[in-house]
Design an enzyme around this catalytic site. Sequence first.
Site, PDB file in Angstrom:
ATOM      1  N   PHE A 133       0.835  -1.194   0.000  1.00  0.00           N
ATOM      2  CA  PHE A 133       0.000   0.000   0.000  1.00  0.00           C
ATOM      3  C   PHE A 133       0.877   1.254   0.000  1.00  0.00           C
ATOM      4  O   PHE A 133       1.933   1.279   0.633  1.00  0.00           O
ATOM      5  CB  PHE A 133      -0.931  -0.007   1.215  1.00  0.00           C
ATOM      6  CG  PHE A 133      -2.008   1.028   1.144  1.00  0.00           C
ATOM      7  CD1 PHE A 133      -3.079   0.868   0.281  1.00  0.00           C
ATOM      8  CD2 PHE A 133      -1.951   2.171   1.921  1.00  0.00           C
ATOM      9  CE1 PHE A 133      -4.083   1.830   0.193  1.00  0.00           C
ATOM     10  CE2 PHE A 133      -2.939   3.132   1.841  1.00  0.00           C
ATOM     11  CZ  PHE A 133      -4.010   2.966   0.975  1.00  0.00           C
ATOM     12  N   ASP A 210       1.396  -5.633   7.981  1.00  0.00           N
ATOM     13  CA  ASP A 210       0.257  -4.725   7.866  1.00  0.00           C
ATOM     14  C   ASP A 210      -0.996  -5.599   7.801  1.00  0.00           C
ATOM     15  O   ASP A 210      -1.173  -6.386   6.866  1.00  0.00           O
ATOM     16  CB  ASP A 210       0.410  -3.889   6.594  1.00  0.00           C
ATOM     17  CG  ASP A 210      -0.721  -2.881   6.401  1.00  0.00           C
ATOM     18  OD1 ASP A 210      -1.855  -3.171   6.834  1.00  0.00           O
ATOM     19  OD2 ASP A 210      -0.480  -1.828   5.787  1.00  0.00           O
ATOM     20  N   TYR A 235     -11.178   0.858  10.696  1.00  0.00           N
ATOM     21  CA  TYR A 235     -12.376   1.362  10.038  1.00  0.00           C
ATOM     22  C   TYR A 235     -12.858   0.449   8.912  1.00  0.00           C
ATOM     23  O   TYR A 235     -13.874   0.738   8.280  1.00  0.00           O
ATOM     24  CB  TYR A 235     -12.176   2.781   9.506  1.00  0.00           C
ATOM     25  CG  TYR A 235     -10.872   3.021   8.774  1.00  0.00           C
ATOM     26  CD1 TYR A 235     -10.699   2.594   7.463  1.00  0.00           C
ATOM     27  CD2 TYR A 235      -9.818   3.669   9.399  1.00  0.00           C
ATOM     28  CE1 TYR A 235      -9.510   2.802   6.799  1.00  0.00           C
ATOM     29  CE2 TYR A 235      -8.622   3.890   8.747  1.00  0.00           C
ATOM     30  CZ  TYR A 235      -8.465   3.457   7.439  1.00  0.00           C
ATOM     31  OH  TYR A 235      -7.273   3.654   6.781  1.00  0.00           O
ATOM     32  N   LYS A 236     -12.158  -0.641   8.649  1.00  0.00           N
ATOM     33  CA  LYS A 236     -12.597  -1.583   7.623  1.00  0.00           C
ATOM     34  C   LYS A 236     -13.487  -2.643   8.278  1.00  0.00           C
ATOM     35  O   LYS A 236     -14.651  -2.410   8.563  1.00  0.00           O
ATOM     36  CB  LYS A 236     -11.386  -2.192   6.919  1.00  0.00           C
ATOM     37  CG  LYS A 236     -10.479  -1.184   6.214  1.00  0.00           C
ATOM     38  CD  LYS A 236      -9.339  -1.868   5.521  1.00  0.00           C
ATOM     39  CE  LYS A 236      -8.301  -0.886   4.995  1.00  0.00           C
ATOM     40  NZ  LYS A 236      -8.814   0.060   3.994  1.00  0.00           N
ATOM     41  N   ARG A 384     -12.791  -3.460  -6.871  1.00  0.00           N
ATOM     42  CA  ARG A 384     -12.707  -4.383  -5.741  1.00  0.00           C
ATOM     43  C   ARG A 384     -14.111  -4.638  -5.202  1.00  0.00           C
ATOM     44  O   ARG A 384     -14.833  -3.694  -4.879  1.00  0.00           O
ATOM     45  CB  ARG A 384     -11.823  -3.826  -4.628  1.00  0.00           C
ATOM     46  CG  ARG A 384     -10.372  -3.642  -5.003  1.00  0.00           C
ATOM     47  CD  ARG A 384      -9.499  -3.338  -3.789  1.00  0.00           C
ATOM     48  NE  ARG A 384     -10.017  -2.238  -2.978  1.00  0.00           N
ATOM     49  CZ  ARG A 384      -9.407  -1.760  -1.905  1.00  0.00           C
ATOM     50  NH1 ARG A 384      -8.262  -2.297  -1.508  1.00  0.00           N
ATOM     51  NH2 ARG A 384      -9.913  -0.764  -1.222  1.00  0.00           N
TER      52      ARG A 384
END
Length: 413
Positions: A133, A210, A235-236, A384
Site C-alpha cells: 500500500f 500490515d 475502520y474496515k 474491488r
Amino acid sequence: MSTPLDSSDFAGRAAQLDRTDPLGRFAAEFAPSDDVVAYLDGNSLGRPLRVTGDRFASFLEREWGDRLIRSWDERWMDLPLALGDRIGSLTLGAEPGQTVVADSTTVLLYKLIRAAVDARPGRTEIVVDDDNFPTDRFVLEGVAAERGMTLRWITVDRERGVTVEQVRDSVSAATALVVLSHVAYRSGYLADAQAITQEVHSAGALVLWDLCHSAGVVPTELDEWGVDIAVGCTYKYLNGGPGSPAFAYVRRELQNELRQPIWGWMGASDVFAMAPEYTPAVGMRRFISGTPPVVGMLAMQDMLDLIERAGLGDIREKSLLLTDFTLDIVDAWLAPLGVTVATPREPERRGSHVTIRHESFRAVTAELWARGVIPDFRAPDGIRIGLSPLSTTFAELLAGLAAIRQALDPAAG
C-alpha cells in the site's frame, strides 16, 4: 463449507445461501442506507451498527457530559490498552499486554518501523514489496532517507502477492526489517505470514505485518507465528468509523527493546510526573505518544461485541462463501464481457475481497455509485468487490454484480 447449488440459478443460490447462513441474522444490526442497493466496499469503510448511536448518546450524556474529566481516571486512560487487548484476543491471536490502540495507521507504521530498524544497528536494508500500500511504501522511503538505509524491493505479481521464496531470496545479514501486507490491498492475495516470518527470522531480521485488510475477517495467530510487530486499521472490518485510530501489536519479548521516536507524555513511565526528561513506560504504553482518541474508539467496541458473538472462524467461513459466489458469477456473467479476475482462486490464498478488471471500470464505477451500488475502484482498471461477512448478504452481492453486468451490457438488464 456447503455444497454449491446449480450455478445457472444465481438468484436461487443467493436465496438458499441467505436462508442457511448462520450469520445472516447479524445483517439487520447494521444501520440501513435507504439509497444503497448493494454496499460492496466494506474493505474500505465498514457500515455503522445501529446500537452505536446509543453508545455515542450515552458517552455524550454520561462519560463526557456527567463524569467530565473524571472519566480519564475511571476508564479513558486505560482504554487504549484494554481495547487493544480485546482486538488482540478476538482477531489477532494475541495474549494480553501486546496490543494497543493509538494513532493513525501511518503514524504507527512510522513509529514502529523507526523503532525496529534502530533495534538492529549495523544492518542497512529494509525489504518491502513494490505493490504494498502507498502509505507503507512512502513511510519506508522516509525512514530509509532518515537513517541512510537502502530499500530492497521485491517485485511481485500484482494479481497475487509476495511469496516465501521471494522473501528467502531477498533477506540477508544486511536486512534489518521486512514490511509486508498480510492481505494485498489490490489483489486480495493472502500471504503465508507464518512461513515468511520464519524466513525473516532465519536472517536475524524483524518483520512487520500490515493487517489492515485482514483484522476482523481473516484469523491470524500472531503469537503462535512468532510475529514481531503488526499494525492495522479499525475502520474496515472492525467498523470503527472514518478516521478511527489504528492498533499496534508488539511481541512481548521485544517491547522494552524497541524505542519509538515520538516521545509524548502518554508514553512516559509516569504520565503525571511532568518529569524534566523522557523515560519510556514499560510494556505497550511506551508506544502511545499523545492523548488517546477516546471518541474515535467508541464505534469499534460494538463491532468487537458482534465479532465475539459470531466467532472469527465462522466469519472467515462466510467470507470464503461470499468470494466463491462472486467468482462463480463473474465467470458466468462478466468474463464473456471481457472482465478478468485479479484475485487468487485458491480459497486459502485470498482475503475477503475480489478484484476484477476491465478497461471501462473507471466510468462504470461512477455509474454504479449513482445507482446506489458501491464497489471500490483501484487504478488503472480494477473494481474491488469488498465483502464484510457480518453485514453483506448473498442477495445484496448478487444485485451488485448484476448491476456491473448491466453497466457493461445494457441489454443484459
